[in-house]
Enzyme design. Sequence first.
Site, short mmCIF file in Angstrom:
data_model
loop_
_atom_site.label_atom_id
_atom_site.label_comp_id
_atom_site.label_asym_id
_atom_site.label_seq_id
_atom_site.Cartn_x
_atom_site.Cartn_y
_atom_site.Cartn_z
N GLN A 243 -5.58 -1.49 4.38
CA GLN A 243 -5.01 -0.20 3.97
C GLN A 243 -5.77 0.34 2.74
OE1 GLN A 243 -2.92 1.94 5.14
NE2 GLN A 243 -2.78 3.24 3.31
N GLU A 244 -6.16 -0.56 1.85
CA GLU A 244 -6.84 -0.14 0.63
C GLU A 244 -8.26 0.37 0.91
OE1 GLU A 244 -5.78 0.25 -2.30
OE2 GLU A 244 -3.94 -0.92 -2.50
#
Length: 460
Positions: free
Chosen positions: A308-309
């Site tokens: 996600q990052e």
Amino acid sequence: MRTLLKIFLFCMIVLTGLLCVRPTGKLTQLEDVLQNNRLIVVTRNASSTYYEDPSGPTGLEFDLVKMFADRLNVELKFIVASDLEQIFTTLAQGKAHFAAAGLTQTQDRAKLLRFTPPYQHVVQQLIYRQGSPRPKNIADLNGGKLVVVAGSSHIERLHELRRKYPELTWEESLKFSNDDLLQKVESRQIAYTVVDSNELLLSRRFYPHVRVAFELSEKQPVGWAFSVKTDDTLYRQAVNFFIDIYNSGVLEQILERYYGHIGEFDYVATTAFKLHIQQRLPNYRELFEIAAETHGFDWRLLAAMAYQESHWNPRAISPTGVRGIMMLTRITAKQMGIKKRTDPAQSIQGGSRYLRFLKDRLPDEIAEPDRNWLALAAYNIGYGHLMDARNITRQTGGNPNLWMDVKKKLPRLRDEKWYQKTRYGFARGDEAVRYVENIRSYYQILLREFDSSTEIAARE
Ligand code: GLU
């Protein structure tokens, strides 16, 4: 007159006594459960019902039954049937007290089974593969191979439809589950299948090309099923249980746990994610495993978060200056003792240590799995802002310890009317919600891709 009354009362007492007498020697279902301290329940393995994850058995049916067994204060035993037919025979033979197996209440089944109030409603959907022409109704199937699960509610519905469409044919499979059949549509081995809407919601992330052609049924109730041959003592307890968890909002919470993150997910992203699992993840998997062991997490959760990052790109950089595979700010990196943020090993260690720090800081009354989701939200938006959102949740009658409630209030941190009254002020709460929900989805996929007891499972 008084004698008449006496006689009447006497008769009433005798009659009541007679009605209450039952054959001696045979326990009622409830007595059987309580005296033997064991509730035996038959289920089936599916993402909508019962499955194993790193923390042991889980699933919606598992949670519900566990709660019911705790309420009766008895031990619990599950029989995991290999197919639907086996569930019905297990019940008929009295080998289980009831079935908690995502069973749809249908007319035919009512002859053999007694259903509790529903915990969910589903619609049957006809599934085809994207890229093939989309059938609009039964007459449109054009002889394409339709396979459905043997013994299922779908077959009952197809029989009904055949009265109107005599040319309708299908195959019934005992060997394959709904999930297997979706996979077969995805890989073009069969043209069509029928699944329930809840199962499709949970599985479609894994099969990005399956599509709903049309709905085959009205809404149908899903609940626990008891054999009509048994007495209704345990059944009545189950009915009360469902009424209670419905009224208290607990049922909604459980449904949220399994279905809450799904709406947020972008199906196009799934395909890219799957590719990256093959191409990028192998380079970092060991680093996630090491960090997971050090900081007490499941490595797949850390991997989901890193995806996600940065989409597992160690050179990722954002306009606000966060960078690296875990996208640490300069300040956080410093606090966590990280020298080089673009070094994947350091970044993963730093991010995991920070997540652990946040998770430990959360109030003790927050239980798993909400603890994970709230810690992730804090990672994204900052601990202070999360506490503000929890306060708003509390003030507006929600439960600040539940992700389900807090996620509804987080977006208010953008709204002047609300953030003015908070301690830490404006924050992009809606982004934090998306952040956590995406991670939950990635995590689900990783659990499935790397699901084996040999995996390191350091989840608390
Ligand atoms: N709800 C379906 C039924 O009761 C289950 C379908 C399945 O997954 O096999 O038959």
